[in-house]
Design a protein around this motif. Structure first.
Motif, PDB file in Angstrom:
ATOM      1  N   ILE A  45     -58.183  -1.060  25.263  1.00 22.37           N
ATOM      2  CA  ILE A  45     -56.631  -0.673  24.704  1.00 22.37           C
ATOM      3  C   ILE A  45     -55.619  -1.616  25.015  1.00 22.37           C
ATOM      4  N   ALA A  46     -54.676  -1.904  24.287  1.00 27.48           N
ATOM      5  CA  ALA A  46     -53.402  -2.599  24.958  1.00 27.48           C
ATOM      6  C   ALA A  46     -52.449  -1.732  25.272  1.00 27.48           C
ATOM      7  N   ARG A  47     -51.636  -2.011  26.150  1.00 24.79           N
ATOM      8  CA  ARG A  47     -50.297  -1.142  26.607  1.00 24.79           C
ATOM      9  C   ARG A  47     -49.223  -1.710  26.261  1.00 24.79           C
ATOM     10  N   VAL A  48     -48.153  -0.813  26.162  1.00 23.21           N
ATOM     11  CA  VAL A  48     -46.725  -1.582  26.094  1.00 23.21           C
ATOM     12  C   VAL A  48     -45.989  -0.490  26.716  1.00 23.21           C
ATOM     13  N   ARG A  49     -45.442  -0.821  27.824  1.00 24.61           N
ATOM     14  CA  ARG A  49     -44.553  -0.171  28.917  1.00 24.61           C
ATOM     15  C   ARG A  49     -42.907  -0.087  28.284  1.00 24.61           C
ATOM     16  N   VAL A  50     -42.551   1.131  27.847  1.00 25.50           N
ATOM     17  CA  VAL A  50     -41.266   1.123  27.237  1.00 25.50           C
ATOM     18  C   VAL A  50     -40.721   2.490  27.202  1.00 25.50           C
ATOM     19  N   ASP A  51     -39.454   2.694  27.392  1.00 30.49           N
ATOM     20  CA  ASP A  51     -38.862   4.156  26.847  1.00 30.49           C
ATOM     21  C   ASP A  51     -38.819   4.343  25.734  1.00 30.49           C
ATOM     22  N   ARG A  52     -39.034   5.179  24.907  1.00 30.31           N
ATOM     23  CA  ARG A  52     -39.077   5.315  23.383  1.00 30.31           C
ATOM     24  C   ARG A  52     -37.712   5.478  22.983  1.00 30.31           C
ATOM     25  N   ARG A  53     -36.861   6.194  24.301  1.00 32.30           N
ATOM     26  CA  ARG A  53     -35.577   6.617  23.744  1.00 32.30           C
ATOM     27  C   ARG A  53     -34.526   5.387  23.908  1.00 32.30           C
ATOM     28  N   ASN A  54     -35.097   4.333  24.395  1.00 37.16           N
ATOM     29  CA  ASN A  54     -34.040   3.123  24.722  1.00 37.16           C
ATOM     30  C   ASN A  54     -34.234   2.225  23.638  1.00 37.16           C
ATOM     31  N   GLU A  55     -33.261   2.207  22.486  1.00 40.64           N
ATOM     32  CA  GLU A  55     -33.530   1.311  21.216  1.00 40.64           C
ATOM     33  C   GLU A  55     -33.486  -0.254  21.617  1.00 40.64           C
ATOM     34  N   SER A  56     -32.802  -0.747  22.479  1.00 42.22           N
ATOM     35  CA  SER A  56     -32.932  -2.077  22.815  1.00 42.22           C
ATOM     36  C   SER A  56     -34.262  -2.762  23.480  1.00 42.22           C
ATOM     37  N   ALA A  57     -34.743  -1.667  24.429  1.00 46.17           N
ATOM     38  CA  ALA A  57     -36.079  -1.844  24.696  1.00 46.17           C
ATOM     39  C   ALA A  57     -37.061  -1.869  23.531  1.00 46.17           C
ATOM     40  N   MET A  58     -36.928  -0.771  22.952  1.00 42.60           N
ATOM     41  CA  MET A  58     -37.926  -0.634  21.656  1.00 42.60           C
ATOM     42  C   MET A  58     -38.085  -1.926  21.003  1.00 42.60           C
ATOM     43  N   ARG A  59     -36.781  -2.313  20.492  1.00 42.51           N
ATOM     44  CA  ARG A  59     -36.657  -3.495  19.335  1.00 42.51           C
ATOM     45  C   ARG A  59     -37.376  -4.804  19.914  1.00 42.51           C
ATOM     46  N   ALA A  60     -37.009  -5.030  21.440  1.00 43.12           N
ATOM     47  CA  ALA A  60     -37.759  -6.041  22.265  1.00 43.12           C
ATOM     48  C   ALA A  60     -39.188  -5.902  22.460  1.00 43.12           C
ATOM     49  N   ALA A  61     -39.735  -4.928  22.474  1.00 39.09           N
ATOM     50  CA  ALA A  61     -41.020  -4.494  22.805  1.00 39.09           C
ATOM     51  C   ALA A  61     -41.974  -4.704  21.379  1.00 39.09           C
ATOM     52  N   PHE A  62     -41.136  -4.260  20.277  1.00 37.31           N
ATOM     53  CA  PHE A  62     -41.829  -4.352  19.073  1.00 37.31           C
ATOM     54  C   PHE A  62     -41.348  -5.436  17.871  1.00 37.31           C
ATOM     55  N   GLN A  63     -40.733  -6.340  18.480  1.00 34.78           N
ATOM     56  CA  GLN A  63     -39.789  -7.201  17.563  1.00 34.78           C
ATOM     57  C   GLN A  63     -40.663  -7.870  16.246  1.00 34.78           C
ATOM     58  N   ASP A  64     -42.089  -8.434  16.708  1.00 35.29           N
ATOM     59  CA  ASP A  64     -42.931  -9.211  16.031  1.00 35.29           C
ATOM     60  C   ASP A  64     -44.007  -8.491  15.666  1.00 35.29           C
ATOM     61  N   ALA A  65     -44.143  -7.030  16.027  1.00 31.72           N
ATOM     62  CA  ALA A  65     -45.110  -6.212  15.696  1.00 31.72           C
ATOM     63  C   ALA A  65     -45.480  -5.744  14.491  1.00 31.72           C
ATOM     64  N   ARG A  66     -46.630  -5.667  13.880  1.00 28.52           N
ATOM     65  CA  ARG A  66     -46.791  -4.909  12.551  1.00 28.52           C
ATOM     66  C   ARG A  66     -48.009  -3.909  12.996  1.00 28.52           C
ATOM     67  N   PHE A  67     -48.087  -2.656  12.366  1.00 26.13           N
ATOM     68  CA  PHE A  67     -49.113  -1.845  12.517  1.00 26.13           C
ATOM     69  C   PHE A  67     -49.545  -1.207  11.265  1.00 26.13           C
ATOM     70  N   ASP A  68     -50.775  -0.862  10.977  1.00 24.15           N
ATOM     71  CA  ASP A  68     -51.206   0.036   9.919  1.00 24.15           C
ATOM     72  C   ASP A  68     -50.923   1.309  10.053  1.00 24.15           C
ATOM     73  N   VAL A  69     -51.224   2.089  11.267  1.00 29.85           N
ATOM     74  CA  VAL A  69     -50.475   3.507  11.520  1.00 29.85           C
ATOM     75  C   VAL A  69     -49.851   3.417  12.961  1.00 29.85           C
ATOM     76  N   VAL A  70     -48.801   4.037  12.805  1.00 30.11           N
ATOM     77  CA  VAL A  70     -48.091   4.512  14.143  1.00 30.11           C
ATOM     78  C   VAL A  70     -48.291   6.020  14.286  1.00 30.11           C
ATOM     79  N   TYR A  71     -48.658   6.426  15.345  1.00 28.13           N
ATOM     80  CA  TYR A  71     -48.620   8.000  15.703  1.00 28.13           C
ATOM     81  C   TYR A  71     -47.508   8.074  16.806  1.00 28.13           C
ATOM     82  N   ASP A  72     -46.600   9.015  16.245  1.00 31.65           N
ATOM     83  CA  ASP A  72     -45.458   9.322  17.119  1.00 31.65           C
ATOM     84  C   ASP A  72     -45.587  10.583  17.851  1.00 31.65           C
TER      85      ASP A  72
END
Length: 306
Positions: A45-72
């Motif tokens: 797998i690939a790993r992204v270390r991020v606090d999902r409650r931190n919007e700026s961190a989430m935006r930076a982590a997934f700025q250019d990402a595209r996914f077929d499915v997101v499981y939250d």
């Protein structure tokens, strides 16, 4: 066809089982966590270390990402939902939020199972000013947080939303909740179960089956809420009796007096809280029976006691 999938969470309990199923199906999986819990997936797998409650961190982590499915697995409030909508809006083919049967606690009690339409989700108020991310309030705001998270995402409309309202998840070696173990410990110690209502049943789903359901939901085309449960609801009283049967031990009980305060054990409810699984069946999911696995799950927890 292999898909590009993000799992927010995925290192504990049935989330880990979900990732295993996705990998076995040949998908390209990324997990996003704060990085505190280890996982067994190695370089698969690939790993992204991020606090999902931190919007700026989430935006930076997934700025250019595209996914077929997101499981939250970690969407607990309308604030979390808003972050997801702003970070992933227009970038995902399907967004599967893990919700809970507890959303129906907000409704008047009923003896019949709750179907998805019983909760008028679009009519639910959203309180953006509430301190949802205060750890001291996590338990108190759990039910309202899940309801409002669903409501926010549905109203926002930028994500193709599936909200899976899971029954109580039991079983498996990674069940850290201690809920089923509570009954095993009582029976082995020959301590009576104090209970309030012997027939106030609730719904359950086995951990492996919870992962199966989530994996299935991500591969379908329907949208909206869907209940996920095994048929065969049990009350705390009945679950305790099943433990005694599985372990061939007496399951002692004592009805709580009117002057005693509860709850006295997990799932000791005053009124029924049962899920209607008709929609899942109509969509083609092969709903299983609690009787098919509860005995094995009990005996597995008993090994930990020994």
């Amino acid at each position: 066809m292999p898909k590009k999938i993000l799992v927010i969470g995925g290192t504990r309990f049935f989330g880990k089982l979900l990732v295993q199923r996705l990998l076995r199906a040949g998908h390209q999986v990324t997990i996003a966590t704060r990085g505190y819990a280890p996982d067994p997936f190695g370089n698969r797998i690939a790993r992204v270390r991020v606090d999902r409650r931190n919007e700026s961190a989430m935006r930076a982590a997934f700025q250019d990402a595209r996914f077929d499915v997101v499981y939250d697995q970690m969407c607990y409030s309308p604030l979390d939902a808003a972050i997801s909508a702003r970070v992933f809006g227009g970038k995902v083919g399907r967004y599967v939020m893990t919700s809970t049967l507890d959303v129906y606690r907000a409704l008047p009690a009923q003896n019949a199972p709750f179907n998805e339409d019983a909760l008028q989700i679009l009519a639910q108020p959203i309180d953006a000013a509430y301190p949802w991310h205060d750890p001291a309030l996590a338990n108190d705001c759990y039910v309202a947080g899940k309801i409002q998270a669903e409501a926010y995402l549905l109203r926002d409309g930028s994500l193709p939303l599936v909200s899976v309202r899971l029954a109580h998840v039991l079983g498996g070696p990674d069940d850290y909740t201690g809920r089923l173990a509570h009954y095993v410990d009582l029976v082995r110690a020959r301590t009576p179960l104090r209970y309030t209502h012997a027939r106030a049943r609730t719904s359950f789903i086995e951990a492996q089956e919870a992962a199966n359901f989530l994996a299935w939901a991500g591969a379908q085309e329907f949208l909206g809420a869907v209940n996920a449960a095994d048929d065969g609801a049990l009350s705390a009283y009945e679950l305790h009796a099943r433990v005694g049967q599985a372990l061939d031990e007496p399951a002692r009980v004592r009805k709580a007096g009117a002057d005693e305060s509860g709850p006295f054990s997990p799932f000791d409810l005053a009124t029924p809280l049962v899920l209607d699984t008709a929609r899942a069946k109509a969509l083609g999911y092969p709903v299983k029976q609690t009787d098919d696995w509860i005995g094995d799950a009990i005996r597995q927890h008993d090994l930990a006691y020994v």
